[in-house]
Design a protein around this motif. Sequence first.
Motif, PDB file in Angstrom:
ATOM      1  N   PHE A 170      42.354  41.801  41.716  1.00 22.13           N
ATOM      2  CA  PHE A 170      42.694  43.117  42.263  1.00 22.13           C
ATOM      3  C   PHE A 170      43.849  43.822  41.540  1.00 22.13           C
ATOM      4  O   PHE A 170      44.081  45.005  41.788  1.00 22.13           O
ATOM      5  CB  PHE A 170      43.033  42.985  43.751  1.00 22.13           C
ATOM      6  N   ALA A 171      44.559  43.117  40.673  1.00 18.78           N
ATOM      7  CA  ALA A 171      45.674  43.746  39.966  1.00 18.78           C
ATOM      8  C   ALA A 171      45.258  44.997  39.189  1.00 18.78           C
ATOM      9  O   ALA A 171      45.979  46.006  39.215  1.00 18.78           O
ATOM     10  CB  ALA A 171      46.347  42.731  39.041  1.00 18.78           C
ATOM     11  N   PRO A 172      44.110  45.000  38.485  1.00 24.16           N
ATOM     12  CA  PRO A 172      43.706  46.230  37.782  1.00 24.16           C
ATOM     13  C   PRO A 172      43.491  47.409  38.724  1.00 24.16           C
ATOM     14  O   PRO A 172      43.819  48.559  38.386  1.00 24.16           O
ATOM     15  CB  PRO A 172      42.397  45.819  37.092  1.00 24.16           C
ATOM     16  N   VAL A 173      42.956  47.139  39.914  1.00 23.93           N
ATOM     17  CA  VAL A 173      42.732  48.207  40.895  1.00 23.93           C
ATOM     18  C   VAL A 173      44.071  48.745  41.385  1.00 23.93           C
ATOM     19  O   VAL A 173      44.260  49.968  41.505  1.00 23.93           O
ATOM     20  CB  VAL A 173      41.904  47.682  42.090  1.00 23.93           C
ATOM     21  N   VAL A 174      44.994  47.850  41.656  1.00 25.06           N
ATOM     22  CA  VAL A 174      46.328  48.244  42.110  1.00 25.06           C
ATOM     23  C   VAL A 174      47.002  49.126  41.071  1.00 25.06           C
ATOM     24  O   VAL A 174      47.602  50.159  41.386  1.00 25.06           O
ATOM     25  CB  VAL A 174      47.177  46.991  42.404  1.00 25.06           C
ATOM     26  N   SER A 175      46.880  48.732  39.804  1.00 24.45           N
ATOM     27  CA  SER A 175      47.495  49.503  38.720  1.00 24.45           C
ATOM     28  C   SER A 175      46.848  50.876  38.580  1.00 24.45           C
ATOM     29  O   SER A 175      47.532  51.895  38.444  1.00 24.45           O
ATOM     30  CB  SER A 175      47.380  48.722  37.408  1.00 24.45           C
ATOM     31  N   ARG A 176      45.536  50.917  38.632  1.00 23.81           N
ATOM     32  CA  ARG A 176      44.814  52.187  38.474  1.00 23.81           C
ATOM     33  C   ARG A 176      45.163  53.180  39.573  1.00 23.81           C
ATOM     34  O   ARG A 176      45.220  54.391  39.339  1.00 23.81           O
ATOM     35  CB  ARG A 176      43.306  51.920  38.459  1.00 23.81           C
ATOM     36  N   LEU A 177      45.413  52.666  40.787  1.00 23.57           N
ATOM     37  CA  LEU A 177      45.736  53.545  41.910  1.00 23.57           C
ATOM     38  C   LEU A 177      47.226  53.894  41.980  1.00 23.57           C
ATOM     39  O   LEU A 177      47.637  54.622  42.876  1.00 23.57           O
ATOM     40  CB  LEU A 177      45.305  52.871  43.226  1.00 23.57           C
ATOM     41  N   GLY A 178      48.008  53.354  41.061  1.00 25.02           N
ATOM     42  CA  GLY A 178      49.434  53.655  41.046  1.00 25.02           C
ATOM     43  C   GLY A 178      50.208  52.976  42.156  1.00 25.02           C
ATOM     44  O   GLY A 178      51.223  53.507  42.634  1.00 25.02           O
ATOM     45  N   LEU A 179      49.768  51.770  42.550  1.00 21.28           N
ATOM     46  CA  LEU A 179      50.385  51.071  43.676  1.00 21.28           C
ATOM     47  C   LEU A 179      51.130  49.798  43.264  1.00 21.28           C
ATOM     48  O   LEU A 179      51.426  48.952  44.104  1.00 21.28           O
ATOM     49  CB  LEU A 179      49.311  50.702  44.701  1.00 21.28           C
ATOM     50  N   VAL A 180      51.446  49.686  41.981  1.00 20.94           N
ATOM     51  CA  VAL A 180      52.072  48.459  41.481  1.00 20.94           C
ATOM     52  C   VAL A 180      53.351  48.141  42.240  1.00 20.94           C
ATOM     53  O   VAL A 180      53.630  46.975  42.552  1.00 20.94           O
ATOM     54  CB  VAL A 180      52.369  48.581  39.970  1.00 20.94           C
ATOM     55  N   ASP A 181      54.150  49.148  42.564  1.00 24.26           N
ATOM     56  CA  ASP A 181      55.407  48.922  43.279  1.00 24.26           C
ATOM     57  C   ASP A 181      55.236  48.877  44.792  1.00 24.26           C
ATOM     58  O   ASP A 181      56.216  48.736  45.521  1.00 24.26           O
ATOM     59  CB  ASP A 181      56.408  50.033  42.930  1.00 24.26           C
ATOM     60  N   ARG A 182      54.005  48.999  45.242  1.00 28.75           N
ATOM     61  CA  ARG A 182      53.751  49.052  46.683  1.00 28.75           C
ATOM     62  C   ARG A 182      52.983  47.846  47.209  1.00 28.75           C
ATOM     63  O   ARG A 182      52.908  47.659  48.423  1.00 28.75           O
ATOM     64  CB  ARG A 182      52.923  50.304  47.023  1.00 28.75           C
ATOM     65  N   VAL A 183      52.405  47.053  46.325  1.00 30.01           N
ATOM     66  CA  VAL A 183      51.565  45.928  46.733  1.00 30.01           C
ATOM     67  C   VAL A 183      52.190  44.616  46.289  1.00 30.01           C
ATOM     68  O   VAL A 183      52.581  44.464  45.124  1.00 30.01           O
ATOM     69  CB  VAL A 183      50.141  46.063  46.153  1.00 30.01           C
ATOM     70  N   ILE A 184      52.290  43.666  47.217  1.00 33.36           N
ATOM     71  CA  ILE A 184      52.898  42.369  46.935  1.00 33.36           C
ATOM     72  C   ILE A 184      51.899  41.276  47.287  1.00 33.36           C
ATOM     73  O   ILE A 184      51.444  41.172  48.436  1.00 33.36           O
ATOM     74  CB  ILE A 184      54.192  42.177  47.747  1.00 33.36           C
ATOM     75  N   PHE A 185      51.559  40.460  46.293  1.00 33.42           N
ATOM     76  CA  PHE A 185      50.660  39.326  46.499  1.00 33.42           C
ATOM     77  C   PHE A 185      51.508  38.088  46.754  1.00 33.42           C
ATOM     78  O   PHE A 185      52.282  37.673  45.892  1.00 33.42           O
ATOM     79  CB  PHE A 185      49.781  39.106  45.268  1.00 33.42           C
ATOM     80  N   LEU A 186      51.364  37.496  47.922  1.00 30.54           N
ATOM     81  CA  LEU A 186      52.177  36.339  48.273  1.00 30.54           C
ATOM     82  C   LEU A 186      51.477  35.026  47.921  1.00 30.54           C
ATOM     83  O   LEU A 186      50.256  34.929  47.992  1.00 30.54           O
ATOM     84  CB  LEU A 186      52.491  36.338  49.772  1.00 30.54           C
ATOM     85  N   PRO A 187      52.266  34.005  47.581  1.00 31.07           N
ATOM     86  CA  PRO A 187      51.703  32.670  47.348  1.00 31.07           C
ATOM     87  C   PRO A 187      51.359  32.010  48.683  1.00 31.07           C
ATOM     88  O   PRO A 187      51.710  32.531  49.744  1.00 31.07           O
ATOM     89  CB  PRO A 187      52.859  31.948  46.653  1.00 31.07           C
ATOM     90  N   PRO A 188      50.703  30.849  48.654  1.00 36.74           N
ATOM     91  CA  PRO A 188      50.456  30.116  49.909  1.00 36.74           C
ATOM     92  C   PRO A 188      51.777  29.793  50.605  1.00 36.74           C
ATOM     93  O   PRO A 188      52.753  29.404  49.962  1.00 36.74           O
ATOM     94  CB  PRO A 188      49.750  28.841  49.432  1.00 36.74           C
ATOM     95  N   LEU A 189      51.815  29.972  51.907  1.00 35.24           N
ATOM     96  CA  LEU A 189      53.026  29.745  52.691  1.00 35.24           C
ATOM     97  C   LEU A 189      52.771  28.720  53.785  1.00 35.24           C
ATOM     98  O   LEU A 189      51.638  28.526  54.219  1.00 35.24           O
ATOM     99  CB  LEU A 189      53.493  31.059  53.335  1.00 35.24           C
ATOM    100  N   THR A 190      53.831  28.093  54.236  1.00 40.40           N
ATOM    101  CA  THR A 190      53.723  27.250  55.429  1.00 40.40           C
ATOM    102  C   THR A 190      53.546  28.156  56.640  1.00 40.40           C
ATOM    103  O   THR A 190      53.778  29.372  56.578  1.00 40.40           O
ATOM    104  CB  THR A 190      54.989  26.408  55.610  1.00 40.40           C
ATOM    105  N   ASP A 191      53.154  27.565  57.768  1.00 41.04           N
ATOM    106  CA  ASP A 191      53.012  28.358  58.983  1.00 41.04           C
ATOM    107  C   ASP A 191      54.352  28.983  59.377  1.00 41.04           C
ATOM    108  O   ASP A 191      54.395  30.132  59.850  1.00 41.04           O
ATOM    109  CB  ASP A 191      52.491  27.496  60.133  1.00 41.04           C
ATOM    110  N   GLU A 192      55.434  28.266  59.185  1.00 40.22           N
ATOM    111  CA  GLU A 192      56.754  28.801  59.543  1.00 40.22           C
ATOM    112  C   GLU A 192      57.099  29.999  58.660  1.00 40.22           C
ATOM    113  O   GLU A 192      57.659  30.997  59.142  1.00 40.22           O
ATOM    114  CB  GLU A 192      57.832  27.721  59.396  1.00 40.22           C
TER     115      GLU A 192
END
Length: 306
Positions: A170-192
């Motif tokens: 999805f990074a290319p789509v994010v870039s094309r829409l001008g949302l690079v500074d607005r979208v954050i992809f998080l790594p796997p997290l614990t439930d806490e």
Amino acid sequence: MAIELRLLAAGGEVTRYGQGLLAAARQAGMAISLNTGRPWWQKKSEWTIGLGTPTASRRIDAWIWLNGTGASAEKFHERPVAVAALYPSPPPGVGVVPFPVPEAFYAPGDGQMVFDVTKRLHLEQRPRIVMMGPFSDGRGLTQTMTAMVRVLASGGELVWLDGMSVRAQFAPVVSRLGLVDRVIFLPPLTDEETAAVLLGSDVALLPERQESFPYWIPWCHAAGVPVVAVDTASHRLAAGTAAVLADGEREDGLGNALKEMLSNAFMHRQLVTRGMNQAEFYRGEKVALALEDWVSKSRDEAKGYS
């Protein structure tokens, strides 16, 4: 009486439900075990509960049907059946054993954990929209990204929980829409850590059409985060009265629902209150009591099936 839970359906929601139910019941002092291995057909406990869609298996004494409605459970005449959803209210004789929510998700939560996780993951903008997966519905995700251009035009961020798995896609789509500074992809997290992200967010978004039970919704209710979701049967079951369900057939449905949620303070407060009220039923001790009560009644009911 010894109880055994058997995960007879594939899916993360069934596993999470079984693990949560096991923890809640053990905390309440119940004799309970979780069997996820083989051979599952060997009956070992006094009372065996299958988690998943009911069948006529003689080796299962009763079922908890996560995606079942009260009406569908009532029609199953082979074994006692309970459902996981509180809404719509089931008819008399159908038990409800809600989806157990870990204590970490309940507002106000651990303030230090929320601060630390927010800082470490560089979550800095408001409003903060947190989106849950499984990130497999292309249409729903495309509608979401298109909506973000308008929704985040004046600020804010979209946080993808466990989004690293689809970042390359999805990074290319994010870039094309001008949302690079607005979208954050998080790594796997614990439930806490996931709880900390939710507790620090403004709106939760479930944009995909899914049939599995969306355990994210009870988590959001507990955290005091209002939910916007595409309208599906499973989302209605889990959301009850505490979500805005958007018409997924309308290209602007999700975007309009998000804009309304973020601009209407009264609606936001109302859904937070409703969600947190519902979430009281998801606490471990109440889930354990519901399980114990249903097992007692269903054992009596099962005598009529023999």
